[in-house]
Design a protein around this motif. Structure first.
Motif, PDB file in Angstrom:
ATOM      1  N   ARG A   1       0.853  -1.186   0.000  1.00  0.00           N
ATOM      2  CA  ARG A   1       0.000   0.000   0.000  1.00  0.00           C
ATOM      3  C   ARG A   1       0.892   1.240   0.000  1.00  0.00           C
ATOM      4  O   ARG A   1       1.904   1.293   0.707  1.00  0.00           O
ATOM      5  N   GLU A   2       0.482   2.244  -0.804  1.00  0.00           N
ATOM      6  CA  GLU A   2       1.291   3.449  -0.932  1.00  0.00           C
ATOM      7  C   GLU A   2       0.451   4.697  -0.754  1.00  0.00           C
ATOM      8  O   GLU A   2      -0.762   4.703  -1.001  1.00  0.00           O
ATOM      9  N   PHE A   3       1.116   5.754  -0.349  1.00  0.00           N
ATOM     10  CA  PHE A   3       0.494   7.058  -0.129  1.00  0.00           C
ATOM     11  C   PHE A   3       0.150   7.689  -1.471  1.00  0.00           C
ATOM     12  O   PHE A   3       0.963   7.703  -2.390  1.00  0.00           O
ATOM     13  N   VAL A   4      -1.066   8.256  -1.558  1.00  0.00           N
ATOM     14  CA  VAL A   4      -1.493   8.973  -2.756  1.00  0.00           C
ATOM     15  C   VAL A   4      -1.472  10.475  -2.493  1.00  0.00           C
ATOM     16  O   VAL A   4      -0.925  11.257  -3.266  1.00  0.00           O
ATOM     17  N   GLY A   5      -2.065  10.874  -1.386  1.00  0.00           N
ATOM     18  CA  GLY A   5      -2.121  12.281  -1.039  1.00  0.00           C
ATOM     19  C   GLY A   5      -2.901  12.478   0.238  1.00  0.00           C
ATOM     20  O   GLY A   5      -3.524  11.545   0.742  1.00  0.00           O
ATOM     21  N   ALA A   6      -2.849  13.706   0.748  1.00  0.00           N
ATOM     22  CA  ALA A   6      -3.521  13.991   2.006  1.00  0.00           C
ATOM     23  C   ALA A   6      -3.955  15.443   2.052  1.00  0.00           C
ATOM     24  O   ALA A   6      -3.453  16.285   1.292  1.00  0.00           O
ATOM     25  N   ILE A   7      -4.872  15.713   2.965  1.00  0.00           N
ATOM     26  CA  ILE A   7      -5.403  17.068   3.114  1.00  0.00           C
ATOM     27  C   ILE A   7      -5.458  17.421   4.594  1.00  0.00           C
ATOM     28  O   ILE A   7      -5.890  16.630   5.430  1.00  0.00           O
ATOM     29  N   ARG A   8      -4.957  18.605   4.891  1.00  0.00           N
ATOM     30  CA  ARG A   8      -4.980  19.075   6.262  1.00  0.00           C
ATOM     31  C   ARG A   8      -6.373  19.566   6.645  1.00  0.00           C
ATOM     32  O   ARG A   8      -7.231  19.748   5.785  1.00  0.00           O
TER      33      ARG A   8
ATOM     34  N   GLY B   1      -7.356  22.499   4.700  1.00  0.00           N
ATOM     35  CA  GLY B   1      -7.674  22.313   3.293  1.00  0.00           C
ATOM     36  C   GLY B   1      -6.461  22.265   2.389  1.00  0.00           C
ATOM     37  O   GLY B   1      -6.592  21.978   1.195  1.00  0.00           O
ATOM     38  N   SER B   2      -5.283  22.538   2.916  1.00  0.00           N
ATOM     39  CA  SER B   2      -4.088  22.431   2.090  1.00  0.00           C
ATOM     40  C   SER B   2      -3.762  20.957   1.845  1.00  0.00           C
ATOM     41  O   SER B   2      -4.095  20.101   2.667  1.00  0.00           O
ATOM     42  N   THR B   3      -3.111  20.693   0.726  1.00  0.00           N
ATOM     43  CA  THR B   3      -2.918  19.313   0.287  1.00  0.00           C
ATOM     44  C   THR B   3      -1.459  19.007  -0.037  1.00  0.00           C
ATOM     45  O   THR B   3      -0.662  19.898  -0.319  1.00  0.00           O
ATOM     46  N   VAL B   4      -1.145  17.726  -0.001  1.00  0.00           N
ATOM     47  CA  VAL B   4       0.136  17.206  -0.470  1.00  0.00           C
ATOM     48  C   VAL B   4      -0.152  15.961  -1.283  1.00  0.00           C
ATOM     49  O   VAL B   4      -1.146  15.262  -1.034  1.00  0.00           O
ATOM     50  N   TYR B   5       0.725  15.675  -2.266  1.00  0.00           N
ATOM     51  CA  TYR B   5       0.518  14.562  -3.170  1.00  0.00           C
ATOM     52  C   TYR B   5       1.803  13.788  -3.400  1.00  0.00           C
ATOM     53  O   TYR B   5       2.902  14.345  -3.346  1.00  0.00           O
TER      54      TYR B   5
END
Length: 120
Positions: A44-51, A54-58
């Motif tokens: 399983r791998e990280f796709v992205g996240a949201i704080r 509302g800010s995001t990382v990918y």
């Protein structure tokens, strides 16, 4: 918090799909939310996240193609996936934690997953 994903399915390469993750049981806006995926035979791998803000990382593999958003009023997390590739085929999971954003697997709550299949 309970998490339920939906929106998976079969799509042709180059197409789009939007996944949803509905949360219940706790105050959704208190949680950092993430999407992970697991392809057949792979970890399983990280796709992205949201704080919570509302800010995001990918992940680099999806940057520019995928967009994460959240609707706190509906207690729902979204993953808009565009320009899909066969290598995006995987079971997609949403996850939640309160302890800050991370790309690691250390999330407290997980959904059951929804399958996305991208045909070439």
């Amino acid at each position: 918090v309970q998490l339920v994903e939906s929106g998976g399915g079969l799509v042709q390469a180059g197409g789009s799909l939007r996944l949803s993750c509905e949360a219940s049981g706790r105050t959704f806006s208190n949680y950092y939310m993430a999407w992970f995926r697991q392809a057949p035979g792979k970890e399983r791998e990280f796709v992205g996240a949201i704080r919570r803000s509302g800010s995001t990382v990918y992940a680099d593999s999806v940057k520019g193609r995928f967009t994460i958003s959240r609707d706190n009023a509906k207690s729902t997390l979204y993953l808009q996936m565009n320009t899909l590739k066969p290598e995006d085929t995987a079971v997609y999971y949403c996850a939640a934690r309160t302890g800050g954003l991370t790309s690691s697997q250390s999330y407290d709550y997980w959904g059951q997953g929804t399958l996305v299949t991208v045909s070439s």
